[in-house]
Design a protein around this motif. Structure first.
Motif, mmCIF file in Angstrom:
data_model
loop_
_atom_site.group_PDB
_atom_site.id
_atom_site.type_symbol
_atom_site.label_atom_id
_atom_site.label_comp_id
_atom_site.label_asym_id
_atom_site.label_seq_id
_atom_site.Cartn_x
_atom_site.Cartn_y
_atom_site.Cartn_z
ATOM 1 N N ILE B 153 -3.695 -52.908 2.756
ATOM 2 C CA ILE B 153 -4.443 -52.741 3.791
ATOM 3 C C ILE B 153 -5.641 -54.064 4.017
ATOM 4 N N ALA B 248 2.788 -45.782 6.342
ATOM 5 C CA ALA B 248 1.219 -45.690 6.496
ATOM 6 C C ALA B 248 0.805 -47.183 6.911
ATOM 7 N N PHE B 251 1.671 -47.442 10.549
ATOM 8 C CA PHE B 251 1.079 -46.439 11.268
ATOM 9 C C PHE B 251 -0.484 -47.187 11.739
ATOM 10 N N LEU B 252 -1.043 -47.942 10.742
ATOM 11 C CA LEU B 252 -2.261 -48.590 11.201
ATOM 12 C C LEU B 252 -2.237 -49.864 11.936
ATOM 13 N N ILE C 263 -9.245 -44.331 5.090
ATOM 14 C CA ILE C 263 -9.201 -45.252 6.267
ATOM 15 C C ILE C 263 -8.131 -44.824 7.086
ATOM 16 N N LEU C 264 -7.209 -44.276 6.797
ATOM 17 C CA LEU C 264 -5.990 -43.558 7.703
ATOM 18 C C LEU C 264 -6.582 -42.433 8.360
ATOM 19 N N SER C 267 -9.343 -43.219 10.881
ATOM 20 C CA SER C 267 -8.530 -43.738 12.247
ATOM 21 C C SER C 267 -8.107 -42.515 12.964
ATOM 22 N N ILE C 268 -7.408 -41.553 12.455
ATOM 23 C CA ILE C 268 -6.933 -40.445 13.108
ATOM 24 C C ILE C 268 -8.054 -39.702 13.679
#
Lengths: 334, 314, 325
Positions: B153, B248, B251-252, C263-264, C267-268
Motif C-alpha cells: 500500500i 485489495a 480495490f483501494l 486501511i481497507l 476506507s469502506i
C-alpha cells in the motif's frame, strides 16, 4: 491375590485395513511392594505395556483384548473419570526424559500442588507443605526455594528427583518408571536408581521398571520379564535370569553387554533386527534371528513352560526338558 | 565421483515415489481432488480466455452503453449476455474470464519473483551461514513484520503520488508484480534456508566439498533439488495470497485500472452499483475470486499435510 | 539477556532510521515547500533566495540531519490540506483506529481461542472439520468483499445498523474521543470491527489449532494425564499456556496485517481513523501527511515488535527467538 494382574492383554494400532498387533497376549502379575523389571530392545513394546496399564496409549493404539486388574478391580472397562482417579493416586508414572516431562510454563510447586489437589480435598497451604516435604524426601536441597522455581532452572537429575517426588505425593501402590535414567548423565544414573529403590522399599510401593539395560535391572529388580516383538519371552527371578538365561533372546541380550566381551574381542551382537509391526514372522517371532531355529519354530509360536529357572516360551528349551526330564510337562501346566 | 553422483539420483527417485504417493493419497481425498479439478479448470480458463470469451474484449463494439447494466440472462431472457453486463455495457462473462487471466498472471509472476529472490538468498544464507546468514535472516524478519499488504500500500501510494495517476495506470501491472514479488521473498528464503541447513550436514555434501567441487555447483546441483518439495508446498498459498493482495490494492485504487480490470478491480467497480440494485456486477467476480482462492488454499493445506509437515510458517 | 535487549534496541533504532530516511526522501522528492509557502507568483530569483534561506540547497545529508532534528522534537511538517501540524492531524485520528482494532481483537480472541482449542482437542470431530473448512473459506474471502456485503445487508437492505462513520463520541478526560461509551458509537463500531474480525479470526483459529495439536503431543501433557489431572485443567492450563506463547509472537507479526486491513476497512466504512486519513492524503497528494503517517506507523511497528520480542524472552528465557541464531 496379586496387587496387579494382567491377563491375555493385546494392544493394537488401528489401521485402515487390518489393525497392527503391538502387544500379543501379555500376562503378568505384580505383588505388593515387589520390584519388577521389563527388559527388551527398543520397539519390543515394553513402554507400550507401561502406557497400556494406565490407559495412556497414544492414538491409534488401543487395548483390543485382555484384562488388567488392580486389587481385583477390572481397569479396562473404567470410564475416563474413574481412570483419572487411578492415575497418579494408585499408579504413578516416571517418564524417560526429565527435560521434557515437566511443563515448562508452570512452576515446580504448581505441578506438585495440582497433582495433590486433583485427588484429595486439601487446601493449598497443606498441599504446599506436603509437596515441600516430599521434595526433601527425595533429597533435594532447599526444597522451599525449589518449590517456586521453574523446570528450566533445574538440572536434569534434579528434575528427575522432582518427578519422583511427584510420584510419591499421593502414596501410590505402584510406580511405573519408563527408562528413568536413560536420559541422565552416567554419574547421576546410579544415584537416581538408588533413590528409586530405597523409596519404593521404604514406602512399600511396587515398582515396574521399564529398561533396556540389564545393568540397571540387576541393581533394582527382584523379578525380571523379557519382552521381544510385543511378546513376553521369559520371566523369572532376576538373579536366575542373569546367571542362567534360558531363552535364546535373553542369552543374546546378556551376551551383548559390553562387560561380557573379553578385552580385544568384538561385542556379541544379536544378528538382524526386530521385525517391524507390519511384517511379523509366523511362528516364534524371534526365529529369524535365533541360532537354534527349527522348522516348527516357523509355524506355530511356542507356549510358556517352566524350565526350573524361569518361565520361557521356546521350543528348544521345551525339547531339552522333554529329553532330560519327561515329567516336566506337569510343571508347565502351572 | 561415485559418491557425488549417487545422492541426487536417489533424491530423484525418491521424489518420483513421493509424487506417486501424493497422487495416490489424492485419489483417496475427495475434497482435495475436487479442489485440484477446480483449480485446473481455472488455469485452463485463464489460458484460453481469449478463445472462450463470447465477445472480443479488444474490439471497439465491446463497450456499448446501450447495453449497460443488463441483468443476467435468466432474469431478462436476453441470451446475448449470460451473466449480464456492467455499467459500460461490457459482457460480464467475457470481462470475468479476462479478469481471471489477469489476476492469475499477476499472482504467478509475483510469486516467480519471490521464488527467484527467496531461493537465491536462502541458498546463500543457508550454505554460507555465519554473519551473512544472521544478517539476511534479520532483514527477512523485519521485512515480514511490516506485512506485505502494508508495504505494498505504502510503496504503491508513494509511486502513484510520484508519477501522477495517469502515468501510474500505464505501469500498474508491472508495479504490482514487482512490489508483491519483492515484498514476500523472506517466506521462500526461510524455507529454503531451513532445508539447506538440514541437508548440508549430510556426508555427500562433505564429500563433494573435499573433492573440490565449487560452492556454486554444490548449491545448484546438490542443495537446490532438495528444496523443491517445500517450495511446492508454499507455492500455491503464495500465489493465492498474491492474488488477494492484488485484489485489495485494486480495490483501494492502487492496482489495475478500470479499463484493464483484474478480478479485484472488477469487484470494486461493481460495488458502486451494488446499492442501486445491479448486484451481478460485483457478485459474479466476487464468487469467481473467492472460489479460486478457496481451492488454492485447500490445495496448499493438503500439499503441506502430505508433502512435508515442517514448513516454517511466517 | 541484557545484551539481547541491547541488540534488539540497537536494531530498532536502525530500522527507525531507515524509515525516517525513506519518508525524508518522499518529502524531499515530492514536496515543494517553496511553492507551498508562496505559491507560483514569485520570480525565479525570489525562489532561489528562499530556497537558500530554507537550506534546500544544502547537501542531502545535512538536510536529512535537520529533518531528523525536527522530527525528534515532534515537528514532521504541516499538512497541505488541513493546514495543521501533521502529527496533530494523525494524533486526532488515532483513537478511532485504536478503538476499531481493539474491538476487532476482542472479537477475534473470543472466537478464535474456543474454536481453535476445540478443533485441536477433537481433530476428528465433524464440527472441528467444519471449523477448519470454514476458516479456510474465511481466509479466502478478501476483507473488502466481507466489508461491503456486511454493509450492504445490515445497513442498506435490512437497515439494522449505520453504514458509515463513527457516530457519536464522548470525550474521555478531554484527551480521547471515544465511541465506546454510547449506543450510537457502539452501533457504528459493530460492522467495521466484525469485518476485521472476520478475516483475522481464521488466521488465529488455524494458528491456535496447529500449535495446540503440537503441544498436546508433547511429553509434559502425557505426563499431566499420568498424574490424573482433570481434562479441563490439562487443556486450558497446561496446553493453552504453552500454545499462547508462539501465538502471541505471531500475533505481534500480524500487527502489520492488521494495520493494512484497517486501511481497507476504514476506507469502506468511512471510519475517521488513520487509515482513511492516509488514503485521503494519497488522493490529495498531501505529501507531509503521507510521510508522517509512514513514520508514525513505522514507530508503532518497531516498538511493538521489539516489545513482543523482549517480553517473550523475559517470559520464556528457555526458548531461543526464532531466526536469531
Amino acid at each position: 491375590m496379586s496387587l496387579l494382574s494382567i491377563n491375555g492383554l493385546s494392544v493394537k494400532f488401528k489401521q485402515r485395513h487390518e489393525d497392527l498387533v503391538a502387544l500379543h497376549n501379555v500376562s503378568l502379575s505384580l505383588e505388593r511392594g515387589e520390584r519388577l523389571a521389563i527388559v527388551g530392545e527398543s520397539g519390543a513394546g515394553k513402554s507400550l505395556l507401561g502406557y497400556a496399564i494406565v490407559n495412556l496409549l497414544m492414538k491409534p493404539g488401543f487395548i483390543a483384548e485382555g484384562s488388567i486388574k488392580l486389587d481385583d478391580r477390572e481397569l479396562t472397562r473404567l470410564s475416563s473419570k474413574q481412570w483419572q482417579e487411578i492415575r497418579g493416586k494408585k499408579i504413578a508414572m516416571i517418564f524417560q526424559d526429565p527435560m521434557v516431562t515437566l511443563n515448562p510454563v508452570l512452576s515446580v510447586g504448581d505441578q506438585m500442588v495440582e497433582a495433590i489437589r486433583s485427588h484429595t480435598r486439601i487446601n493449598y497451604n497443606d498441599a504446599k507443605k506436603l509437596a515441600i516435604e516430599k521434595l526433601a524426601h527425595v533429597r533435594i536441597a532447599a526444597p522451599a526455594q525449589r518449590f517456586d522455581q521453574y523446570p528450566h532452572e533445574l538440572s536434569g537429575g534434579m528434575r528427575q528427583r522432582v518427578i519422583i517426588a511427584i510420584a510419591l505425593l499421593l502414596a501410590p501402590e505402584i510406580i511405573i518408571a519408563d527408562e528413568p535414567t536413560t536420559a541422565l548423565d552416567v554419574t547421576i544414573q546410579a544415584e537416581i536408581l538408588q533413590l528409586l529403590k530405597q523409596i519404593c522399599a521404604d514406602n512399600g510401593v511396587a515398582l515396574i521398571l521399564i529398561t533396556h539395560d540389564f545393568g540397571v535391572v540387576s541393581r533394582i529388580a527382584e523379578r525380571t520379564l523379557v519382552m521381544y516383538a510385543g511378546r513376553i519371552v521369559e520371566q523369572g527371578p532376576t538373579l536366575e535370569i542373569i546367571n542362567d538365561p534360558q531363552h535364546p533372546y535373553t542369552q543374546g541380550l546378556l551376551n551383548a553387554l559390553p562387560q561380557m566381551a573379553l578385552p580385544g574381542q568384538r561385542l556379541n551382537q544379536i544378528q538382524g533386527n526386530m521385525p517391524p509391526l507390519n511384517d511379523q514372522p509366523r511362528g516364534c517371532a524371534f526365529h529369524p534371528r535365533c541360532p537354534y531355529a527349527e522348522d516348527k519354530c516357523r509355524i506355530q509360536p511356542p507356549d510358556f513352560i517352566f524350565s526350573g529357572v524361569s518361565t520361557v516360551a521356546c521350543y528348544a528349551i521345551e525339547d531339552m526338558l522333554q529329553a532330560f526330564e519327561p515329567l516336566s510337562e506337569e510343571d508347565a501346566d502351572d | 565421483m561415485n559418491v557425488l553422483h549417487r545422492p541426487p539420483v536417489e533424491g530423484g527417485s525418491e521424489r518420483v515415489t513421493r509424487l506417486r504417493h501424493v497422487l495416490v493419497a489424492m485419489r483417496g481425498d475427495k475434497l482435495a481432488l475436487f479442489a485440484l479439478l477446480i483449480f485446473a479448470f481455472y488455469c485452463l480458463v485463464a489460458l484460453l480466455a481469449p478463445l472462450l470469451a463470447p465477445y472480443d474484449v479488444n474490439s471497439t463494439e465491446f463497450m456499448n452503453l446501450e447495453n449497460a447494466e443488463l441483468a443476467p440472462a435468466w432474469q431478462t431472457g436476453d441470451t446475448r449476455f449470460l451473466l449480464g453486463t456492467d455499467t459500460q455495457g461490457r459482457d460480464l462473462l467475457s470481462v470475468i474470464l479476462h479478469g481471471t487471466r489477469l489476476s492469475l498472471t499477476i499472482g504467478v509472476c509475483a510469486v516467480l519473483i519471490q521464488v527467484f529472490l527467496g531461493v537465491g538468498i536462502g541458498l546463500l544464507s543457508g550454505y554460507i551461514g555465519g554473519r551473512l546468514d544472521a544478517f539476511l535472516m534479520r532483514v527477512a524478519d523485519i521485512q515480514l513484520s511490516f506485512s506485505t499488504m502494508m508495504v505494498a500500500i505504502v510503496v504503491l501510494a508513494v509511486f502513484q503520488t510520484l508519477f501522477g495517476h495517469a502515468a501510474y495506470q500505464q505501469l500498474a501491472m508491472l508495479m504490482l508484480i514487482i512490489v508483491l514479488g519483492v515484498a514476500e521473498w523472506p517466506i521462500f528464503a526461510r524455507t529454503v534456508r531451513a532445508c539447506v541447513f538440514a541437508e548440508k550436514e549430510k556426508e555427500y555434501i562433505d564429500a563433494a566439498r573435499i573433492l573440490g567441487v565449487s560452492k556454486a555447483r554444490i548449491m545448484l546441483r546438490h542443495l537446490l533439488p532438495n528444496t523443491v518439495s517445500p517450495i511446492l508446498v508454499i507455492l500455491t498459498i503464495q500465489i493465492a495470497n498474491a492474488i488477494v493482495a492484488e485484489a485489495a490494492l485494486s480495490f483501494l485504487g492502487l492496482g489495475m485500472p478500470p479499463n484493464q480490470p483484474s478480478l479485484g478491480a472488477l469487484i470494486s467497480s461493481g460495488f458502486n452499483y451494488l446499492f442501486s440494485g445491479a448486484w451481478w456486477i460485483s457478485v459474479f467476480p466476487s464468487v469467481t475470486l473467492i472460489l479460486m482462492i478457496f481451492v488454492m488454499n485447500l490445495l496448499g493445506d493438503w500439499l503441506r499435510d502430505h508433502l512435508n509437515p515442517q514448513v516454517t510458517r511466517g | 539477556m541484557l545484551s539481547f535487549i541491547g541488540r534488539r534496541l540497537l536494531q530498532a533504532m536502525f530500522v527507525l532510521l531507515i524509515i525516517s530516511f525513506v519518508s525524508f526522501m518522499i518529502q524531499d522528492k515530492m514536496g515543494d515547500p517553496v511553492r507551498q509557502m508562496v505559491g507560483l507568483s514569485v520570480t525565479l530569483e525570489q525562489r532561489e533566495a528562499l530556497q537558500q534561506e530554507l537550506g534546500l540547497n544544502d547537501p542531502m545529508l545535512i538536510q536529512y540531519g535537520r529533518f531528523l532534528g525536527r522530527a525528534i522534537q515532534g515537528d514532521l511538517g504541516t499538512s497541505y490540506y488541513y493546514k495543521e501540524p501533521t502529527i496533530d492531524v494523525i494524533a486526532s485520528r488515532l483513537p478511532a483506529t485504536l478503538e476499531l482494532s481493539f474491538a476487532a481483537l476482542v472479537l477475534v480472541v473470543l472466537l478464535a481461542i474456543p474454536l481453535g482449542v476445540f478443533a485441536a482437542i477433537h481433530p476428528k470431530n465433524i464440527l472441528s472439520r467444519a471449523v477448519l473448512l470454514f476458516s479456510t473459506l474465511g481466509l479466502s474471502v478478501p476483507i473488502f468483499i466481507v466489508a461491503v456485503f456486511l454493509m450492504y445487508f445490515f445497513a442498506i437492505e435490512w437497515g439494522l445498523l449505520p453504514s458509515f462513520g463513527r457516530g457519536e463520541t464522548t470525550s474521555v478526560f478531554g484527551l480521547w474521543q471515544s465511541g465506546l461509551f454510547n449506543r450510537d458509537g457502539l452501533q457504528h463500531l459493530l460492522l467495521p470491527s466484525l469485518s476485521l474480525a472476520f478475516v483475522l479470526t481464521p488466521i488465529f483459529i488455524r494458528l491456535i489449532r496447529a500449535e495446540m495439536m503440537d503441544v498436546l503431543q508433547s511429553d509434559y501433557i502425557r505426563y499431566a494425564w499420568a498424574k490424573g489431572i482433570s481434562a479441563p485443567r490439562i487443556y486450558f492450563i497446561h496446553a493453552l499456556k504453552n500454545t499462547m506463547l508462539p501465538v502471541i509472537t505471531v500475533g505481534g507479526i500480524q500487527l502489520g496485517t492488521l494495520v493494512a486491513y484497517t486501511i481497507l476497512t476504514e476506507s469502506i466504512f468511512q471510519w475517521p481513523g488513520m487509515g482513511l486519513l492516509f488514503m485521503d492524503a494519497v488522493t490529495r497528494v498531501d505529501v507531509p501527511l503521507i510521510s508522517t503517517y509512514l513514520i508514525f506507523v513505522g514507530v508503532i511497528f518497531v516498538v511493538t515488535n521489539t516489545l513482543v520480542d523482549v517480553v517473550y524472552s523475559l517470559v520464556n528465557p528457555r526458548v531461543r527467538i526464532p531466526g536469531y541464531s
